[in-house]
Motif scaffolding. Sequence first.
Motif, short mmCIF file in Angstrom:
data_model
loop_
_atom_site.label_atom_id
_atom_site.label_comp_id
_atom_site.label_asym_id
_atom_site.label_seq_id
_atom_site.Cartn_x
_atom_site.Cartn_y
_atom_site.Cartn_z
N GLY A 115 0.82 -1.21 0.00
CA GLY A 115 0.00 0.00 0.00
C GLY A 115 0.84 1.24 0.00
N LEU A 116 0.19 2.34 0.29
CA LEU A 116 0.85 3.65 0.34
C LEU A 116 1.08 4.03 1.79
CD1 LEU A 116 1.76 6.35 -0.94
CD2 LEU A 116 -0.65 7.08 -0.81
N VAL A 117 2.29 4.43 2.10
CA VAL A 117 2.62 4.80 3.47
C VAL A 117 3.57 5.98 3.44
CG1 VAL A 117 4.54 3.17 3.61
CG2 VAL A 117 3.40 3.90 5.71
N GLN A 118 3.51 6.81 4.47
CA GLN A 118 4.41 7.96 4.54
C GLN A 118 5.79 7.53 5.04
OE1 GLN A 118 2.50 10.90 7.01
NE2 GLN A 118 1.27 11.68 5.31
N PRO A 119 6.81 8.29 4.70
CA PRO A 119 8.13 7.98 5.25
C PRO A 119 8.09 7.90 6.77
CG PRO A 119 8.31 9.61 3.52
CD PRO A 119 6.83 9.42 3.77
N GLY A 120 8.79 6.90 7.28
CA GLY A 120 8.78 6.66 8.71
C GLY A 120 7.68 5.72 9.17
N GLY A 121 6.78 5.40 8.27
CA GLY A 121 5.67 4.52 8.61
C GLY A 121 6.04 3.05 8.53
N SER A 122 5.04 2.21 8.75
CA SER A 122 5.24 0.76 8.77
C SER A 122 4.20 0.05 7.89
CB SER A 122 5.11 0.22 10.19
OG SER A 122 6.09 0.77 11.04
N LEU A 123 4.61 -1.09 7.38
CA LEU A 123 3.72 -1.99 6.67
C LEU A 123 4.12 -3.41 6.98
CD1 LEU A 123 3.37 -0.61 3.00
CD2 LEU A 123 1.55 -0.77 4.70
N GLY A 124 3.12 -4.29 6.98
CA GLY A 124 3.40 -5.71 7.16
C GLY A 124 2.94 -6.48 5.95
N LEU A 125 3.87 -7.17 5.31
CA LEU A 125 3.55 -7.98 4.14
C LEU A 125 3.39 -9.44 4.54
CD1 LEU A 125 6.08 -6.56 1.52
CD2 LEU A 125 3.83 -5.69 2.18
N VAL A 160 11.74 -10.50 9.18
CA VAL A 160 11.07 -11.60 8.49
C VAL A 160 10.75 -12.70 9.51
CG1 VAL A 160 13.25 -12.74 7.84
CG2 VAL A 160 11.17 -13.17 6.50
N SER A 161 9.60 -13.32 9.35
CA SER A 161 9.20 -14.39 10.25
C SER A 161 8.30 -15.36 9.48
CB SER A 161 8.48 -13.83 11.48
OG SER A 161 7.30 -13.14 11.09
N ASN A 174 1.19 -21.61 7.05
CA ASN A 174 1.84 -21.67 5.72
C ASN A 174 2.10 -20.27 5.18
OD1 ASN A 174 2.94 -23.75 4.23
ND2 ASN A 174 1.25 -23.86 2.79
N THR A 175 2.56 -19.41 6.07
CA THR A 175 2.70 -17.99 5.73
C THR A 175 4.04 -17.45 6.24
OG1 THR A 175 0.30 -17.67 5.85
CG2 THR A 175 1.67 -15.71 5.97
N VAL A 176 4.64 -16.60 5.42
CA VAL A 176 5.84 -15.88 5.81
C VAL A 176 5.50 -14.39 5.82
CG1 VAL A 176 8.19 -15.25 5.10
CG2 VAL A 176 7.42 -17.63 4.98
N TYR A 177 6.05 -13.68 6.77
CA TYR A 177 5.74 -12.27 6.95
C TYR A 177 7.00 -11.42 6.78
CZ TYR A 177 1.73 -14.46 9.23
OH TYR A 177 0.63 -15.24 9.50
N LEU A 178 6.78 -10.20 6.38
CA LEU A 178 7.86 -9.21 6.34
C LEU A 178 7.32 -7.94 6.98
CD1 LEU A 178 10.78 -8.67 5.39
CD2 LEU A 178 9.79 -7.60 3.35
N GLN A 179 7.77 -7.67 8.19
CA GLN A 179 7.38 -6.45 8.88
C GLN A 179 8.38 -5.36 8.54
OE1 GLN A 179 4.67 -5.69 10.67
NE2 GLN A 179 5.44 -3.59 10.84
N MET A 180 7.88 -4.27 7.99
CA MET A 180 8.75 -3.19 7.53
C MET A 180 8.45 -1.94 8.34
SD MET A 180 8.48 -3.85 3.42
CE MET A 180 6.80 -3.26 3.32
N ASN A 181 9.44 -1.48 9.07
CA ASN A 181 9.31 -0.29 9.90
C ASN A 181 10.23 0.81 9.40
OD1 ASN A 181 7.53 -1.70 11.61
ND2 ASN A 181 9.24 -2.45 12.85
N ASP A 182 9.94 2.03 9.83
CA ASP A 182 10.78 3.17 9.47
C ASP A 182 11.02 3.22 7.96
OD1 ASP A 182 14.09 4.43 10.40
OD2 ASP A 182 12.24 5.48 9.89
N LEU A 183 9.96 3.11 7.22
CA LEU A 183 10.08 3.02 5.77
C LEU A 183 10.61 4.31 5.17
CD1 LEU A 183 6.88 0.95 5.13
CD2 LEU A 183 9.16 0.35 4.30
#
Length: 134
Positions: free
Chosen positions: A10-20, A70-71, A77-86
């Motif tokens: 999605g769309l996020v502002q700098p410094g924000g977070s997203l979880g894939l 990453v976890s 049956n799922t892998v995650y990517l938590q992205m912080n401080d984008l």
Amino acid sequence: QVQLVESGGGLVQPGGSLGLSCQASGRSLDDHAIKWFRQAPGKEREGVSCIYATVGNTYYAESVKGRFTVSRDNAKNTVYLQMNDLEPEDTGVYYCAAVKQYIPAFAPSGRPACDLDWDEYEHWGQGTRVTVSS
């Protein structure tokens, strides 16, 4: 046939977070290493992070160390990517890819399962777009 489906972009502002998420169907991937790649506009696809099967050792590109995590949840049956401080430089399409891992940590080619290039993996998702912009 294994299918990988990414979600969470999605769309996020700098410094924000997203979880894939990278959801697998068709078979269990608990014996597969899963790698996240991204491709920024006008640039080559690059490896971002990877998680091995079994002990779950992880790998991160220098550009995302300390910000991405990453976890995996084998029960889901799922892998995650938590992205912080984008950062704006994190913008791109994010893909997951999977390869069967043999003891202790090798792909069928004999190379470490998280060291492979994109086309050396066995299964690929279609990608989810991440845009970091103010």
